[in-house]
Motif scaffolding. Structure first.
Motif, short mmCIF file in Angstrom:
data_model
loop_
_atom_site.label_atom_id
_atom_site.label_comp_id
_atom_site.label_asym_id
_atom_site.label_seq_id
_atom_site.Cartn_x
_atom_site.Cartn_y
_atom_site.Cartn_z
N GLY A 233 13.05 -11.83 -8.70
CA GLY A 233 11.83 -11.74 -9.25
C GLY A 233 11.34 -10.62 -9.71
O GLY A 233 12.14 -9.81 -9.90
N ARG A 234 10.04 -10.74 -10.05
CA ARG A 234 9.36 -9.61 -10.77
C ARG A 234 9.32 -8.20 -10.04
O ARG A 234 9.27 -8.50 -8.47
CB ARG A 234 7.88 -9.77 -11.12
N LYS A 235 9.79 -7.07 -10.36
CA LYS A 235 9.81 -5.85 -9.65
C LYS A 235 8.58 -5.59 -9.11
O LYS A 235 7.35 -5.79 -9.53
CB LYS A 235 10.05 -4.64 -10.71
N SER A 236 8.56 -4.76 -7.91
CA SER A 236 7.22 -4.79 -6.95
C SER A 236 6.99 -3.20 -7.36
O SER A 236 7.66 -2.33 -7.77
CB SER A 236 7.54 -4.94 -5.51
N THR A 237 5.79 -2.94 -6.79
CA THR A 237 5.16 -1.34 -7.05
C THR A 237 4.33 -1.29 -5.56
O THR A 237 4.12 -2.53 -4.97
CB THR A 237 4.33 -1.03 -8.18
N CYS A 238 3.50 -0.10 -5.56
CA CYS A 238 2.68 0.01 -4.48
C CYS A 238 1.60 0.99 -4.83
O CYS A 238 1.77 1.42 -5.83
CB CYS A 238 3.54 0.67 -3.08
N LEU A 239 0.34 0.68 -4.12
CA LEU A 239 -0.54 1.66 -4.48
C LEU A 239 -0.12 3.23 -4.58
O LEU A 239 -0.90 3.97 -5.19
CB LEU A 239 -2.03 1.08 -3.65
N ARG A 240 0.39 3.63 -3.45
CA ARG A 240 0.86 5.07 -3.34
C ARG A 240 1.42 5.48 -4.63
O ARG A 240 0.96 6.70 -4.94
CB ARG A 240 1.64 5.20 -2.33
N VAL B 273 0.88 -1.24 0.02
CA VAL B 273 0.14 -0.07 0.15
C VAL B 273 0.77 1.20 0.06
O VAL B 273 0.92 1.98 -0.82
CB VAL B 273 -0.92 0.04 1.36
N GLU B 274 1.78 1.40 1.14
CA GLU B 274 2.59 2.61 1.09
C GLU B 274 3.66 2.34 0.52
O GLU B 274 4.53 3.39 -0.07
CB GLU B 274 2.71 3.03 2.76
N THR B 275 4.44 1.25 0.54
CA THR B 275 5.99 1.22 -0.16
C THR B 275 6.08 -0.11 -0.60
O THR B 275 5.18 -1.10 -0.47
CB THR B 275 6.90 1.18 1.16
N ALA B 276 6.93 -0.19 -1.75
CA ALA B 276 7.12 -1.29 -2.65
C ALA B 276 8.57 -1.93 -2.04
O ALA B 276 9.50 -1.30 -2.50
CB ALA B 276 7.25 -0.87 -3.90
N PRO B 277 8.53 -2.88 -1.15
CA PRO B 277 9.74 -3.36 -0.81
C PRO B 277 10.82 -4.14 -2.01
O PRO B 277 10.09 -4.48 -2.83
CB PRO B 277 9.40 -4.51 0.25
N PRO B 278 11.94 -4.01 -1.77
CA PRO B 278 12.98 -4.40 -2.94
C PRO B 278 12.80 -5.79 -3.03
O PRO B 278 12.76 -6.45 -1.86
CB PRO B 278 14.33 -3.97 -2.49
N VAL B 279 12.83 -6.38 -4.17
CA VAL B 279 12.92 -7.77 -4.48
C VAL B 279 14.17 -8.34 -4.42
O VAL B 279 15.15 -8.05 -5.11
CB VAL B 279 12.11 -7.78 -5.94
#
Length: 268
Positions: free
Chosen positions: A169-176, A159-165
């Protein structure tokens, strides 16, 4: 439609994992009834598929929805047991909740939409079996386990942050990162948890079982143009071509054209 809602809710500041809390509450008899919600602001030992670590920082969503086996409506004869559809139903519910959120600027994937950004925001797709991608980057995942008569649907959403992978694996993102700039509202994990819980309970234990509709809804949210790669076979690229009646992913080798159905393989 049945009224099967339960008032059993556990809202925590921190825990090892909401899945662990659900199991302990079932064991000590404080989690009863057809369904329950367990949500924590952070987890110290969050986990994903195949025992992998799920980074669980404060501000993101860490949720387990417990659903009793007895509460799941039985399907018609000769149809797959409904528990086999849990990953599909959960993925559809998550996709709907994210796309319906008025504070997020995204475009529902499907209907010919690709994963590139559009005027309505980046496209939201399901990656088999139950990851959610925004613009091709992972924003949410699911882990499903069973314990003493309950199915435990563990959901993590950035939600707030996208922890590093850390495992390639696949790159992460967040809703913010996809928040609208014209509303002034704030996306909270607690509000998202409530919405997901309501959607899951409605879809799994309050609605008639319709296998064909479940498969149709789910299939419409996958980006069928994207190849898949098994984590244990990084050089093998496969083309997704359909779903089995059990929700398995049918893939084809683009060279040999040989098809097979995946049921539990972990994909990039």
């Amino acid at each position: 439609m049945q009224n099967t809602r339960s008032n059993t809710e556990f809202w925590l500041e921190t825990c090892t994992s909401t899945m662990d809390v659900a199991k302990s509450r079932i064991d000590d008899g404080t989690l009863t009834g057809p369904c329950a919600l367990i949500c924590s602001r952070e987890q110290t030992q969050g986990r994903g598929t195949s025992g992998r670590t799920w980074s669980s920082v404060s501000g993101n969503l860490h949720l387990t929805v417990a659903i009793s086996r007895e509460s799941i409506l039985r399907p018609a004869p000769n149809q797959p047991a409904r528990e086999f559809q849990l990953p599909l139903v959960t993925a559809v519910a998550m996709h709907r909740v994210i796309c319906m959120c008025p504070l997020v600027e995204v475009t529902p994937g499907g209907g010919g939409c690709d994963s590139a950004a559009t005027e309505g925001g980046a496209a939201v797709f399901v990656k088999w079996p139950n990851d959610i991608l925004i613009g091709g980057e992972k924003v949410a995942g699911v882990l499903i386990e069973s314990h003493k008569g309950y199915y435990l649907v563990g959901i993590g959403v950035n939600v707030e942050t996208a922890p590093p992978v850390k495992d390639g694996g696949r790159k992460s993102t967040c809703l913010r990162a996809h928040a609208r700039t014209d509303t002034g509202g704030i996306i909270t994990a607690e509000r998202l948890a409530r919405s997901l819980y309501d959607h899951l309970v409605a879809a799994i234990i309050e609605s008639p079982f319709d296998q064909d509709q479940i498969l149709k809804d789910y299939s419409g949210l996958i980006d069928w143009t994207q190849p898949v790669v098994r984590r244990d076979r990084p050089g093998e690229i496969l083309k997704p071509v359909g779903l089995s009646q059990w929700g398995g992913l049918i893939v084809m080798d683009p060279v040999s054209h040989v098809q097979e159905t995946l049921s539990s393989e972990y994909l990039w």
